[in-house]
Design a protein around this motif. Structure first.
Motif, PDB file in Angstrom:
ATOM      1  N   ASP A  96       0.835  -1.209   0.000  1.00 22.21           N
ATOM      2  CA  ASP A  96       0.000   0.000   0.000  1.00 22.21           C
ATOM      3  C   ASP A  96       0.869   1.258   0.000  1.00 22.21           C
ATOM      4  OD1 ASP A  96      -2.282  -1.561   0.011  1.00 22.21           O
ATOM      5  OD2 ASP A  96      -2.691  -1.274   2.160  1.00 22.21           O
ATOM      6  N   ASP A  99       2.439   1.583  -3.451  1.00 17.85           N
ATOM      7  CA  ASP A  99       1.415   1.988  -4.417  1.00 17.85           C
ATOM      8  C   ASP A  99       1.035   3.458  -4.237  1.00 17.85           C
ATOM      9  OD1 ASP A  99       1.482  -0.597  -5.363  1.00 17.85           O
ATOM     10  OD2 ASP A  99      -0.426  -1.194  -4.440  1.00 17.85           O
ATOM     11  N   HIS A 100       0.969   3.919  -2.981  1.00 15.26           N
ATOM     12  CA  HIS A 100       0.648   5.322  -2.696  1.00 15.26           C
ATOM     13  C   HIS A 100       1.733   6.243  -3.259  1.00 15.26           C
ATOM     14  CE1 HIS A 100      -0.868   8.828  -0.528  1.00 15.26           C
ATOM     15  NE2 HIS A 100       0.391   9.062  -0.194  1.00 15.26           N
ATOM     16  N   ILE A 101       2.991   5.858  -3.055  1.00 16.65           N
ATOM     17  CA  ILE A 101       4.094   6.679  -3.558  1.00 16.65           C
ATOM     18  C   ILE A 101       4.052   6.737  -5.084  1.00 16.65           C
ATOM     19  CG2 ILE A 101       6.613   6.803  -3.802  1.00 16.65           C
ATOM     20  CD1 ILE A 101       6.730   5.616  -0.902  1.00 16.65           C
ATOM     21  N   LYS A 103       1.563   6.311  -7.043  1.00 10.50           N
ATOM     22  CA  LYS A 103       0.369   7.043  -7.509  1.00 10.50           C
ATOM     23  C   LYS A 103       0.501   8.552  -7.297  1.00 10.50           C
ATOM     24  CE  LYS A 103      -4.604   7.415  -6.710  1.00 10.50           C
ATOM     25  NZ  LYS A 103      -5.713   7.025  -5.846  1.00 10.50           N
ATOM     26  N   ASN A 104       1.162   8.969  -6.211  1.00 11.70           N
ATOM     27  CA  ASN A 104       1.160  10.378  -5.832  1.00 11.70           C
ATOM     28  C   ASN A 104       2.478  11.114  -6.049  1.00 11.70           C
ATOM     29  OD1 ASN A 104      -1.594  10.687  -4.620  1.00 11.70           O
ATOM     30  ND2 ASN A 104      -0.841   8.937  -3.466  1.00 11.70           N
ATOM     31  N   ALA A 105       3.471  10.450  -6.621  1.00  9.16           N
ATOM     32  CA  ALA A 105       4.759  11.097  -6.857  1.00  9.16           C
ATOM     33  C   ALA A 105       5.122  10.981  -8.336  1.00  9.16           C
ATOM     34  CB  ALA A 105       5.833  10.441  -5.983  1.00  9.16           C
ATOM     35  N   ASP A 106       6.003  11.862  -8.764  1.00 10.69           N
ATOM     36  CA  ASP A 106       6.463  11.851 -10.154  1.00 10.69           C
ATOM     37  C   ASP A 106       7.632  10.889 -10.301  1.00 10.69           C
ATOM     38  OD1 ASP A 106       4.658  13.878 -10.844  1.00 10.69           O
ATOM     39  OD2 ASP A 106       6.104  15.465 -10.331  1.00 10.69           O
ATOM     40  N   ARG A 127       8.669  18.602  -4.421  1.00 16.15           N
ATOM     41  CA  ARG A 127       7.517  17.804  -4.819  1.00 16.15           C
ATOM     42  C   ARG A 127       7.877  16.342  -4.588  1.00 16.15           C
ATOM     43  NH1 ARG A 127      10.412  18.196  -9.579  1.00 16.15           N
ATOM     44  NH2 ARG A 127      10.152  16.490 -11.060  1.00 16.15           N
ATOM     45  N   PRO A 128       6.886  15.485  -4.434  1.00 16.32           N
ATOM     46  CA  PRO A 128       7.218  14.064  -4.244  1.00 16.32           C
ATOM     47  C   PRO A 128       7.702  13.451  -5.557  1.00 16.32           C
ATOM     48  CG  PRO A 128       4.831  14.436  -4.073  1.00 16.32           C
ATOM     49  CD  PRO A 128       5.475  15.761  -4.296  1.00 16.32           C
TER      50      PRO A 128
END
Length: 159
Positions: A96, A99-101, A103-106, A127-128
């Motif tokens: 999880d 997957d979060h990283i 999904k939410n980071a470039d 920015r992430p």
């Protein structure tokens, strides 16, 4: 996230994930870190080799075997399935997190070291991001004080 190999005063070896080195120190001071075998709170870091993941999930260093808990003669007959359930839960949480990283980071790919440095030195907006770095590049970033962490690699990723 950082994975520490730990050992209690009874010699039981185990691993645990922490947000950072300071988070481990804080939890240890507050007596929140306990041995899963004997519940001892007298815990210390065990010697471990770093593991740095580079391109396509290959590990550049030799794999480090996971610590093996010392056998416990008083272990309950049902203890093994509980550990399997805990392991499954940990793996699910790590998946999880990854997957979060993702999904939410470039994903900046091989530009990761340069982009991380630019953010660290204020040349570009924070920015992430995630991407790829060689072991030497990762080591250099850490030595410069750039906060970096490897994405969790799970056993099913190695198949």
């Amino acid at each position: 996230m950082i994975l520490y190999a730990l050992r209690c005063e009874q010699g039981h070896a185990f691993e645990s994930w922490f947000q950072s080195s300071s988070a481990f120190d804080s939890q240890l001071r507050r007596k929140l870190v306990a041995c899963p075998v004997c519940d001892s709170i007298k815990v210390e870091k065990a010697i471990m080799a770093p593991r740095i993941v580079s391109k396509k999930g290959r590990e550049s260093a030799a794999p480090v075997p996971a610590p093996v808990p010392a056998p416990s003669p008083e272990a309950a007959p049902g203890a093994q399935p509980l550990m399997l359930a805990q392991e499954r839960e940990l793996r699910a949480k790590l998946k999880d997190l990854r997957d979060h990283i993702v999904k939410n980071a470039d994903n900046v790919g091989e530009r990761f070291p340069s982009e991380a440095r630019k953010m660290h030195y204020g040349e570009i907006e924070h920015r992430p991001i995630y991407g790829e770095a060689s072991p030497d590049e990762a080591r250099a970033l850490i030595e410069e004080g750039v906060e970096v962490s490897p994405l969790p690699v799970l056993p099913e990723d190695r198949n």
